[in-house]
Design a protein around this motif. Structure first.
Motif, PDB file in Angstrom:
ATOM      1  N   SER A 252       0.949  -0.679  -0.017  1.00  0.00           N
ATOM      2  CA  SER A 252       0.102   0.099  -0.106  1.00  0.00           C
ATOM      3  C   SER A 252       0.754   1.085   0.062  1.00  0.00           C
ATOM      4  CB  SER A 252      -0.910  -0.240   1.062  1.00  0.00           C
ATOM      5  OG  SER A 252      -0.139   0.332   2.236  1.00  0.00           O
ATOM      6  N   LEU A 253       1.714   1.054   0.364  1.00  0.00           N
ATOM      7  CA  LEU A 253       3.108   2.448   0.753  1.00  0.00           C
ATOM      8  C   LEU A 253       3.315   2.633  -0.706  1.00  0.00           C
ATOM      9  CD1 LEU A 253       5.282   1.556   3.593  1.00  0.00           C
ATOM     10  CD2 LEU A 253       3.697   3.358   3.197  1.00  0.00           C
ATOM     11  N   LYS A 254       3.375   2.032  -1.637  1.00  0.00           N
ATOM     12  CA  LYS A 254       3.715   2.194  -2.698  1.00  0.00           C
ATOM     13  C   LYS A 254       2.714   2.885  -3.821  1.00  0.00           C
ATOM     14  CE  LYS A 254       6.145  -1.930  -4.110  1.00  0.00           C
ATOM     15  NZ  LYS A 254       6.093  -3.975  -4.477  1.00  0.00           N
ATOM     16  N   ILE A 255       1.822   3.076  -3.388  1.00  0.00           N
ATOM     17  CA  ILE A 255       0.836   3.802  -3.975  1.00  0.00           C
ATOM     18  C   ILE A 255       0.135   5.573  -3.029  1.00  0.00           C
ATOM     19  CG2 ILE A 255      -1.620   4.133  -4.811  1.00  0.00           C
ATOM     20  CD1 ILE A 255      -1.652   1.136  -5.853  1.00  0.00           C
ATOM     21  N   ASN A 256       0.134   6.656  -3.867  1.00  0.00           N
ATOM     22  CA  ASN A 256       0.060   7.534  -2.909  1.00  0.00           C
ATOM     23  C   ASN A 256      -1.334   7.136  -2.421  1.00  0.00           C
ATOM     24  OD1 ASN A 256       0.651  10.384  -1.433  1.00  0.00           O
ATOM     25  ND2 ASN A 256      -0.830  10.663  -3.418  1.00  0.00           N
ATOM     26  N   LYS A 257      -1.361   7.638  -0.416  1.00  0.00           N
ATOM     27  CA  LYS A 257      -2.793   7.705  -0.875  1.00  0.00           C
ATOM     28  C   LYS A 257      -3.496   9.283  -0.156  1.00  0.00           C
ATOM     29  CE  LYS A 257      -2.528   3.065   2.149  1.00  0.00           C
ATOM     30  NZ  LYS A 257      -2.887   2.956   3.567  1.00  0.00           N
ATOM     31  N   LEU A 258      -4.386   9.073  -0.104  1.00  0.00           N
ATOM     32  CA  LEU A 258      -5.130  10.807  -0.504  1.00  0.00           C
ATOM     33  C   LEU A 258      -6.249  10.139   0.584  1.00  0.00           C
ATOM     34  CD1 LEU A 258      -5.464  13.240  -1.818  1.00  0.00           C
ATOM     35  CD2 LEU A 258      -6.928  13.082  -2.977  1.00  0.00           C
ATOM     36  N   SER A 259      -6.001  11.282   1.877  1.00  0.00           N
ATOM     37  CA  SER A 259      -6.975  11.054   2.778  1.00  0.00           C
ATOM     38  C   SER A 259      -7.920  12.394   3.182  1.00  0.00           C
ATOM     39  CB  SER A 259      -5.872  11.122   4.590  1.00  0.00           C
ATOM     40  OG  SER A 259      -5.922   9.041   4.057  1.00  0.00           O
ATOM     41  N   LYS A 260      -8.358  12.341   4.754  1.00  0.00           N
ATOM     42  CA  LYS A 260      -9.658  13.237   4.625  1.00  0.00           C
ATOM     43  C   LYS A 260      -8.876  14.841   4.572  1.00  0.00           C
ATOM     44  CE  LYS A 260     -11.834  15.286   8.523  1.00  0.00           C
ATOM     45  NZ  LYS A 260     -12.846  14.548   9.832  1.00  0.00           N
ATOM     46  N   ASP A 261      -9.197  15.413   3.610  1.00  0.00           N
ATOM     47  CA  ASP A 261      -8.645  17.034   4.538  1.00  0.00           C
ATOM     48  C   ASP A 261      -7.023  17.035   4.050  1.00  0.00           C
ATOM     49  OD1 ASP A 261     -11.081  17.772   5.508  1.00  0.00           O
ATOM     50  OD2 ASP A 261     -10.588  17.370   7.310  1.00  0.00           O
ATOM     51  N   GLN A 262      -6.597  16.533   3.838  1.00  0.00           N
ATOM     52  CA  GLN A 262      -5.627  16.186   2.505  1.00  0.00           C
ATOM     53  C   GLN A 262      -5.648  17.037   1.126  1.00  0.00           C
ATOM     54  OE1 GLN A 262      -3.612  13.063   2.312  1.00  0.00           O
ATOM     55  NE2 GLN A 262      -2.651  12.670   4.237  1.00  0.00           N
ATOM     56  N   ASN A 263      -4.108  17.825   0.545  1.00  0.00           N
ATOM     57  CA  ASN A 263      -3.678  18.496  -0.231  1.00  0.00           C
ATOM     58  C   ASN A 263      -2.747  17.741  -1.170  1.00  0.00           C
ATOM     59  OD1 ASN A 263      -4.780  20.565  -2.701  1.00  0.00           O
ATOM     60  ND2 ASN A 263      -3.442  20.905  -2.089  1.00  0.00           N
ATOM     61  N   LEU A 264      -2.790  17.494  -2.167  1.00  0.00           N
ATOM     62  CA  LEU A 264      -1.789  16.910  -3.040  1.00  0.00           C
ATOM     63  C   LEU A 264      -1.522  17.962  -3.735  1.00  0.00           C
ATOM     64  CD1 LEU A 264      -0.102  14.107  -3.426  1.00  0.00           C
ATOM     65  CD2 LEU A 264      -1.354  13.440  -4.753  1.00  0.00           C
ATOM     66  N   ASN A 265      -0.230  18.869  -4.087  1.00  0.00           N
ATOM     67  CA  ASN A 265      -0.140  19.663  -5.224  1.00  0.00           C
ATOM     68  C   ASN A 265       0.657  19.019  -6.254  1.00  0.00           C
ATOM     69  OD1 ASN A 265      -0.485  22.151  -4.008  1.00  0.00           O
ATOM     70  ND2 ASN A 265       0.868  21.699  -2.371  1.00  0.00           N
ATOM     71  N   VAL A 266       0.173  18.570  -7.537  1.00  0.00           N
ATOM     72  CA  VAL A 266       0.557  17.919  -8.507  1.00  0.00           C
ATOM     73  C   VAL A 266       2.014  19.387 -10.045  1.00  0.00           C
ATOM     74  CG1 VAL A 266       0.714  16.156 -10.195  1.00  0.00           C
ATOM     75  CG2 VAL A 266      -1.032  15.962  -8.301  1.00  0.00           C
ATOM     76  N   PHE A 267       2.954  18.595  -9.839  1.00  0.00           N
ATOM     77  CA  PHE A 267       3.458  19.875 -11.559  1.00  0.00           C
ATOM     78  C   PHE A 267       2.929  19.687 -12.705  1.00  0.00           C
ATOM     79  CE2 PHE A 267       4.991  20.341  -6.329  1.00  0.00           C
ATOM     80  CZ  PHE A 267       4.832  21.507  -6.921  1.00  0.00           C
ATOM     81  N   TRP A 268       2.795  20.259 -12.931  1.00  0.00           N
ATOM     82  CA  TRP A 268       1.902  19.674 -14.447  1.00  0.00           C
ATOM     83  C   TRP A 268       2.281  20.270 -15.451  1.00  0.00           C
ATOM     84  CZ3 TRP A 268      -0.833  15.669 -13.765  1.00  0.00           C
ATOM     85  CH2 TRP A 268      -1.275  15.138 -14.688  1.00  0.00           C
ATOM     86  N   GLU A 269       2.564  20.231 -17.444  1.00  0.00           N
ATOM     87  CA  GLU A 269       3.289  20.518 -18.103  1.00  0.00           C
ATOM     88  C   GLU A 269       1.801  20.383 -19.069  1.00  0.00           C
ATOM     89  OE1 GLU A 269       7.617  18.794 -18.314  1.00  0.00           O
ATOM     90  OE2 GLU A 269       6.458  17.031 -19.102  1.00  0.00           O
ATOM     91  N   SER A 270       0.614  19.520 -19.377  1.00  0.00           N
ATOM     92  CA  SER A 270       0.569  19.540 -20.272  1.00  0.00           C
ATOM     93  C   SER A 270      -0.624  20.420 -20.031  1.00  0.00           C
ATOM     94  CB  SER A 270      -0.330  17.880 -21.224  1.00  0.00           C
ATOM     95  OG  SER A 270      -1.300  17.526 -20.115  1.00  0.00           O
ATOM     96  N   LYS A 271      -2.068  20.524 -21.032  1.00  0.00           N
ATOM     97  CA  LYS A 271      -3.004  21.587 -20.993  1.00  0.00           C
ATOM     98  C   LYS A 271      -4.286  20.769 -20.665  1.00  0.00           C
ATOM     99  CE  LYS A 271      -0.909  24.878 -23.991  1.00  0.00           C
ATOM    100  NZ  LYS A 271      -1.331  25.841 -25.507  1.00  0.00           N
ATOM    101  N   LYS A 272      -4.120  19.598 -20.274  1.00  0.00           N
ATOM    102  CA  LYS A 272      -5.381  19.034 -20.245  1.00  0.00           C
ATOM    103  C   LYS A 272      -5.050  17.993 -18.739  1.00  0.00           C
ATOM    104  CE  LYS A 272      -4.944  15.085 -23.018  1.00  0.00           C
ATOM    105  NZ  LYS A 272      -5.750  14.437 -24.286  1.00  0.00           N
TER     106      LYS A 272
END
Length: 266
Positions: A148-168
């Protein structure tokens, strides 16, 4: 992994080595409030067993984003092989993006092969025990916990900032396990784009145009908890040739968000 304040931080690296060159990624503070994933590049000398790498760019972080405050690991150490078990030990220098010093410390990493062997032994003892009921045996599985640690978990009230390149943003949503009637809502900048969606093993694929010059926040809300608590969904974000795998885990009416941030040019 520790620094001048003697604190210990969980740290994981995944990489490939080819002709002495190393490429991969690191994850700091696994499943914690400040979990951060970075790309790494480095070298490995088979003769001297010297292994070195540098964290180059942030792929995602759960920390409040302030790029100048991030400390990047620059590591150098030896790879030891004992009874077919790999171990990496060495020191690192932490540098801000402007190359000024932030923290120094030591890194000790153990190969996953040893960890899985240990977890399997523990799990066998748990499964054989007559003092533990079957429901608990299914929940307390060390091997599944490691996986389970291999996959990022998203739990209550968390915010994940992801750095993006494309326009979609391409989003794939599905149930990676047993279908149990979990229902979610998905919002883009507070506008609902997926309402009362029952998650199934079949992938729901969304392609959403975005303007990287403005804020892009995606919120996932658990409408119910289905037959098996909690409400879980496998979510894959696709940015051209890069993918980000997430696993949301909520109680009823809990939510978390993903914020898309334009990737800065070097």
């Amino acid at each position: 992994m520790n620094g001048d304040d003697k604190s210990i931080i969980t740290y994981r690296i995944v990489f490939e080595e080819f002709n002495g060159k190393v490429n991969g990624y690191s994850v700091t503070d696994l499943d914690g409030a400040h979990e951060t994933k970075n790309t790494i590049v480095g070298t490995y000398d088979k003769k001297t067993k010297l292994f070195s790498f540098q964290e180059k760019e942030i792929l995602y972080t759960k920390s409040k984003f302030e790029e100048s405050a991030f400390c990047f690991v620059n590591f150098s150490g030896k790879v030891k092989l004992v009874n077919n078990t790999s171990k990496v030990e060495g020191t690192f220098k932490g540098l801000y993006k402007n190359k000024t010093k932030c923290i120094d410390g030591t890194v000790t990493l153990v190969g996953s092969h040893k960890i899985y062997n240990f977890a399997n032994k523990v799990n066998k003892k748990i499964q054989k025990s007559k003092k533990v009921d079957q429901e608990t045996k299914n929940k307390v599985n060390p091997v599944k916990m490691i996986d389970s640690l291999k996959i990022n978990k998203l739990s209550k009230d968390q915010n994940l900032n992801v750095f993006w390149e494309s326009k979609k943003v391409v989003i794939e949503i599905f149930d990676a396990g047993q279908e149990d009637g979990d229902i979610i809502n998905l919002y883009h900048n507070n506008v609902i784009i997926l309402e009362n969606y029952k998650i199934s093993n079949n992938k729901k694929i969304l392609s959403i145009p975005i303007n990287l010059a403005v804020k892009n926040e995606f919120k996932i809300l658990a409408v119910n908890e289905g037959l098996i608590v909690p409400n879980t969904a496998k979510i894959i974000l696709i940015d051209e040739n890069r993918t980000f795998e997430l696993l949301s885990s909520f109680k009823r009416q809990e939510s978390a968000s993903i914020t898309i941030i334009k990737k800065s040019s070097e």
